[in-house]
Design a protein around this motif. Structure first.
Motif, short mmCIF file in Angstrom:
data_model
loop_
_atom_site.label_atom_id
_atom_site.label_comp_id
_atom_site.label_asym_id
_atom_site.label_seq_id
_atom_site.Cartn_x
_atom_site.Cartn_y
_atom_site.Cartn_z
N TYR A 101 0.85 -1.18 0.00
CA TYR A 101 0.00 0.00 0.00
C TYR A 101 0.89 1.23 0.00
CZ TYR A 101 -4.98 1.04 0.62
OH TYR A 101 -6.29 1.37 0.42
N THR A 102 0.67 2.13 -0.94
CA THR A 102 1.54 3.28 -1.07
C THR A 102 1.24 4.35 -0.02
OG1 THR A 102 0.08 4.45 -2.59
CG2 THR A 102 1.63 2.88 -3.56
N ARG A 103 2.18 5.20 0.19
CA ARG A 103 2.02 6.28 1.15
C ARG A 103 0.89 7.22 0.71
NH1 ARG A 103 4.53 11.25 2.41
NH2 ARG A 103 4.81 11.54 4.66
N ARG A 104 0.77 7.44 -0.60
CA ARG A 104 -0.31 8.29 -1.12
C ARG A 104 -1.67 7.70 -0.80
NH1 ARG A 104 0.24 9.89 -7.28
NH2 ARG A 104 2.13 10.80 -6.37
N ASP A 105 -1.80 6.37 -0.94
CA ASP A 105 -3.06 5.71 -0.61
C ASP A 105 -3.41 5.92 0.86
OD1 ASP A 105 -3.41 4.75 -3.18
OD2 ASP A 105 -2.32 2.89 -2.78
N LEU A 106 -2.40 5.81 1.70
CA LEU A 106 -2.63 5.99 3.13
C LEU A 106 -3.03 7.42 3.45
CD1 LEU A 106 0.28 3.90 4.66
CD2 LEU A 106 -2.15 3.34 4.64
N GLN A 107 -2.40 8.38 2.80
CA GLN A 107 -2.75 9.77 3.02
C GLN A 107 -4.21 10.01 2.66
OE1 GLN A 107 -1.19 12.02 4.48
NE2 GLN A 107 0.98 11.51 4.46
N LYS A 108 -4.68 9.33 1.59
CA LYS A 108 -6.08 9.48 1.18
C LYS A 108 -7.01 8.97 2.26
CE LYS A 108 -9.26 8.34 -2.60
NZ LYS A 108 -9.42 7.63 -3.90
N VAL A 109 -6.67 7.82 2.84
CA VAL A 109 -7.48 7.27 3.93
C VAL A 109 -7.46 8.20 5.13
CG1 VAL A 109 -7.74 5.35 5.54
CG2 VAL A 109 -7.17 4.91 3.15
N LEU A 110 -6.29 8.74 5.42
CA LEU A 110 -6.16 9.66 6.54
C LEU A 110 -7.07 10.87 6.37
CD1 LEU A 110 -2.27 9.64 7.03
CD2 LEU A 110 -3.96 8.79 8.65
N GLN A 111 -7.07 11.42 5.17
CA GLN A 111 -7.89 12.60 4.90
C GLN A 111 -9.38 12.29 4.97
OE1 GLN A 111 -6.42 13.92 1.12
NE2 GLN A 111 -4.41 14.48 1.92
#
Length: 395
Positions: free
Chosen positions: A151-161
């Motif tokens: 899972y990419t860091r960008r994907d995680l940032q999206k979930v975070l937001q």
């Protein structure tokens, strides 16, 4: 961060019809050299109770930024910039000539040089981003090994937001597990950068003693020591794998990496940060075997070939470069049987590992790879199409 000063003290050939060689440790084979025999047409019978083992869903893994427990984080760096003008003047002469490049010097008379220097001090903000850098190194290691969908860091940032998580709250394991469930991952990998140790290694005395007392061997050892002389930096890490379904920490391992920065008397902040990151990547290499135990590459045999003498066998497996398979890696081979629980009266699958291994050759494609069956001559005859294979932990 600690500073210190220390002194270091110290080949059988096969039938001609099957070309087989070894170059640089990698076996080179020509699978088309053998015809498929009746033995190679036998297919493993998979009991219904064991078919679930062939459901090879690749786990999704999220790699979270590591916690930076060192003093190297955001900083202000003081940097000097120097400029000036050079002039030469005659000493004892009638005139003074400003002389860039020597123009205007009065020959035959002594001259004195003067350098007017302007020193400008500039500050700049630097963010080491050690936690982010180490996480990226772990993710790159997983992608290279295969066996997991990262899972990419960008994907995680999206979930975070979307879920309004605060990045600063991701050090709590319960929060990480909650995030993992929202992101649909099976495992979360995180950890911390714990310590940086920088010390000067002086090897002059040891090198001299080795050369004098051990001759050529000593000279070779002394040369090896010399490559380590200067500023040596070590970085200590902790890496953890968390099972999102249970919240259990299934792996916690301390790692250490090292980098030689050189013999420069003074080291810049940027050089130290670069050394820390390189040492951290070296440390992550130590975790490769442990990671490969959790993120296994599985497949099955789709074709076999046997030499006329029946002393050599070769197997084609249905996993290749896209799954991280590389020449030289080895696979276990499994056969199955059904056992009945005497009390529950239920059928259970029993996986039996054959006493053979499959060594990957140079014939690796995106989704397939040819292997050499290694083992006793009687045991290699037990290998059949349809049998499950699993990559051994990477050393």
């Amino acid at each position: 961060m600690r500073f210190g000063k220390v002194a270091v003290l110290g080949v059988s050939s096969l039938a001609v019809i099957f070309m087989f060689s070894c170059v640089g440790g990698v076996k080179e084979v020509d699978p088309t050299a053998y015809s498929i025999t009746p033995l190679d047409r036998k297919v493993e019978e998979i009991p219904d109770a064991c078919k679930a083992a062939y459901e090879m869903a690749i786990p999704r893994v999220a790699v979270i930024d590591f916690t930076n427990n060192t003093t190297f984080d955001a900083a202000k760096v003081l940097q000097s910039q120097e400029s000036g003008q050079y002039s030469e003047a005659t000493v004892g002469g009638a005139g003074v000539g400003v002389a860039p490049g020597g123009i205007g010097i009065v020959y035959g008379e002594a001259t004195a040089g003067d350098y007017q220097k302007q020193l400008e001090m500039v500050t700049r903000d630097v963010n080491a981003k050690l936690g982010e850098s180490v996480a990226e190194g772990v993710a790159a290691q997983l992608v290279e090994m295969g066996g997991a969908k990262v899972y990419t860091r960008r994907d995680l940032q999206k979930v975070l937001q979307e879920q309004q998580f605060q990045q600063s709250g991701l050090t709590d394991e319960n929060t990480l597990v909650q995030l993992g469930k929202l992101a649909g991952v099976k495992y979360i990998i995180t950890g911390s950068v714990n310590n940086v140790n920088l010390k000067w290694i002086s090897a002059e005395y040891s090198k001299k003693g080795l050369s004098q007392h051990l001759g050529l061997v000593g000279a070779i050892a002394a040369a090896a020591i010399e490559t380590q002389e200067g500023w040596n930096l070590s970085t200590d890490l902790t890496i953890k794998i968390i099972d999102v379904q249970t919240g259990e920490v299934v792996l916690a391992k301390n790692l250490s990496g090292r980098e030689v920065l050189g013999k420069t008397p003074q080291i810049s902040f940027d050089a130290i940060i670069g050394g820390i990151k390189k040492a951290a990547m070296d440390a992550i290499e130590e975790a490769k075997e442990d990671l490969s135990k959790y993120f296994k590459v599985r497949g099955y045999i789709i074709q076999t070939r046997t030499s006329p003498e029946k002393d050599s066998r070769f197997a084609l497996i249905n996993v290749g470069a896209k799954a991280g398979v590389q020449p030289g890696q080895e696979f276990y081979v499994y056969t199955f049987q059904v056992v009945v629980d005497p009390f529950k009266k239920t059928e259970e699958c029993d996986m039996l590992r054959l006493p053979v291994t499959l060594e990957v050759t140079n014939q690796v494609q995106d989704t397939k790879a040819w292997t050499i069956v290694k083992g006793d001559e009687n045991q290699i005859m037990r290998v059949r199409v349809g049998q499950l294979v699993e990559r051994k932990p990477i050393e």
